[in-house]
Every structure is written in C-alpha cells, then in structure tokens.
Design a protein around this motif. Structure first.
Motif, short mmCIF file in Angstrom:
data_model
loop_
_atom_site.label_atom_id
_atom_site.label_comp_id
_atom_site.label_asym_id
_atom_site.label_seq_id
_atom_site.Cartn_x
_atom_site.Cartn_y
_atom_site.Cartn_z
N ASP A 237 0.82 -1.22 0.00
CA ASP A 237 0.00 0.00 0.00
C ASP A 237 0.85 1.26 0.00
N TRP A 238 1.89 1.28 0.80
CA TRP A 238 2.71 2.49 0.93
C TRP A 238 3.40 2.84 -0.39
N LEU A 239 3.87 1.82 -1.11
CA LEU A 239 4.53 2.07 -2.38
C LEU A 239 3.52 2.43 -3.47
N GLY A 240 2.40 1.74 -3.47
CA GLY A 240 1.35 2.04 -4.44
C GLY A 240 0.84 3.47 -4.29
N ALA A 241 0.63 3.90 -3.05
CA ALA A 241 0.16 5.26 -2.81
C ALA A 241 1.21 6.28 -3.24
N ALA A 242 2.49 6.01 -2.98
CA ALA A 242 3.55 6.93 -3.38
C ALA A 242 3.64 7.02 -4.91
N LEU A 243 3.50 5.90 -5.59
CA LEU A 243 3.51 5.91 -7.06
C LEU A 243 2.29 6.64 -7.62
N LEU A 244 1.12 6.42 -7.01
CA LEU A 244 -0.08 7.14 -7.43
C LEU A 244 0.06 8.64 -7.21
N LEU A 245 0.71 9.03 -6.12
CA LEU A 245 0.96 10.45 -5.87
C LEU A 245 1.84 11.04 -6.97
N SER A 246 2.83 10.29 -7.41
CA SER A 246 3.70 10.77 -8.50
C SER A 246 2.89 11.00 -9.77
N LEU A 247 2.04 10.04 -10.09
CA LEU A 247 1.20 10.19 -11.28
C LEU A 247 0.22 11.35 -11.12
N SER A 248 -0.37 11.48 -9.95
CA SER A 248 -1.30 12.56 -9.68
C SER A 248 -0.60 13.92 -9.77
N ASP A 249 0.63 13.99 -9.28
CA ASP A 249 1.37 15.24 -9.33
C ASP A 249 1.71 15.62 -10.77
N VAL B 63 -2.54 28.89 -0.69
CA VAL B 63 -3.75 28.57 -1.47
C VAL B 63 -3.40 27.55 -2.55
N HIS B 64 -2.29 27.77 -3.25
CA HIS B 64 -1.86 26.83 -4.28
C HIS B 64 -1.65 25.43 -3.69
N GLU B 65 -0.94 25.34 -2.59
CA GLU B 65 -0.66 24.04 -1.97
C GLU B 65 -1.95 23.38 -1.47
N THR B 66 -2.88 24.17 -0.96
CA THR B 66 -4.16 23.62 -0.50
C THR B 66 -4.98 23.09 -1.67
N LEU B 67 -5.03 23.84 -2.77
CA LEU B 67 -5.73 23.36 -3.97
C LEU B 67 -5.08 22.08 -4.50
N GLU B 68 -3.76 22.02 -4.45
CA GLU B 68 -3.06 20.81 -4.88
C GLU B 68 -3.40 19.63 -3.96
N PHE B 69 -3.46 19.88 -2.66
CA PHE B 69 -3.86 18.84 -1.70
C PHE B 69 -5.25 18.30 -2.05
N LEU B 70 -6.20 19.20 -2.31
CA LEU B 70 -7.55 18.77 -2.66
C LEU B 70 -7.56 17.97 -3.97
N PHE B 71 -6.79 18.41 -4.94
CA PHE B 71 -6.69 17.70 -6.22
C PHE B 71 -6.19 16.27 -5.98
N HIS B 72 -5.09 16.14 -5.23
CA HIS B 72 -4.53 14.81 -4.97
C HIS B 72 -5.52 13.94 -4.19
N THR B 73 -6.23 14.52 -3.25
CA THR B 73 -7.21 13.75 -2.48
C THR B 73 -8.29 13.19 -3.40
N VAL B 74 -8.79 14.00 -4.30
CA VAL B 74 -9.84 13.55 -5.22
C VAL B 74 -9.31 12.46 -6.15
N ILE B 75 -8.16 12.70 -6.76
CA ILE B 75 -7.59 11.73 -7.70
C ILE B 75 -7.27 10.41 -7.01
N LEU B 76 -6.63 10.47 -5.85
CA LEU B 76 -6.27 9.23 -5.15
C LEU B 76 -7.49 8.50 -4.62
#
Length: 118
Positions: A6-18, A52-65
C-alpha cells in the motif's frame, strides 16, 4: 501476480497525480490559474497565494487518489505530499529539475507512508 505494498502504491499514485496536476495547471488551466494567483496577490501576501496553491493541490490529490484508494488512505497520502511540499519549499527552496523533484517526493513519500502503514 505482482503485489505492490500500500505504501509504495500510494507513493507511485501520488507521483502520477502530481504529473497530472502539473500538466493541467501549467497546460490547460494556465491562464485561469495565473489570473487567480494575480487576483489573490493583489489582496494578500505571496505566502498566502502559495498556501492557497498548496491547499488546492492537496484537494486535487485527495480527489484523484480517492478514485483508486479508500478515502482515509487518499487523505493521508495527500497530507504527506502536502507536508513534504511545505517542508521543501519553505526550508530547502524549489528542488531543481523535474526528475530530481519527482524522485525526492517519491523517496520521502515512500519512506513516510512505509513508516505510517508498513
């Protein structure tokens, strides 16, 4: 069958989301994003605009993940990414180079998520 922890999958998904976030913000939505930043900058500090930018990015990653992971895991992974973004921008400055930046995130996110979930 290959099983990814799970930890590696989530990190890889974060890379794709970013990468998706970067492509959308600086590609398709560049003009609107710059206008939002300019509007906020007129009324607030550069620090506020950055948060604000970092918070919007956090929300984006939360939705995608959360499309792939359970919501608590998605929020945790996005929070780890948010914390690393705040840390490296505030204390280390911008990490130069796209690949270097992505590898730094992948390493720190993997280690943190392993520590949390491993």
């Amino acid at each position: 069958m290959l099983s990814i922890p799970d930890w590696l999958g989530a990190a890889l998904l974060l890379s794709l989301s970013d990468e998706l976030h970067t492509g959308l913000v600086w590609g398709a939505l560049r003009s609107q994003y710059l206008l939002l930043g300019a509007y906020l900058r007129v009324r607030h500090s550069a620090l506020f605009v950055w948060l604000v930018h970092e918070t919007l990015e956090f929300l984006f990653h939360t939705v995608i993940l959360s499309l792939i992971l359970p919501v608590p895991m998605a929020v945790t992974a996005a929070s780890v990414h948010f914390g690393i973004d705040l840390f490296h921008e505030a204390l280390l400055g911008t990490v130069k180079g796209r690949v270097t930046h992505r590898l730094m995130h992948l390493s720190l996110e993997s280690a943190t998520l392993y520590w949390l979930w491993g």
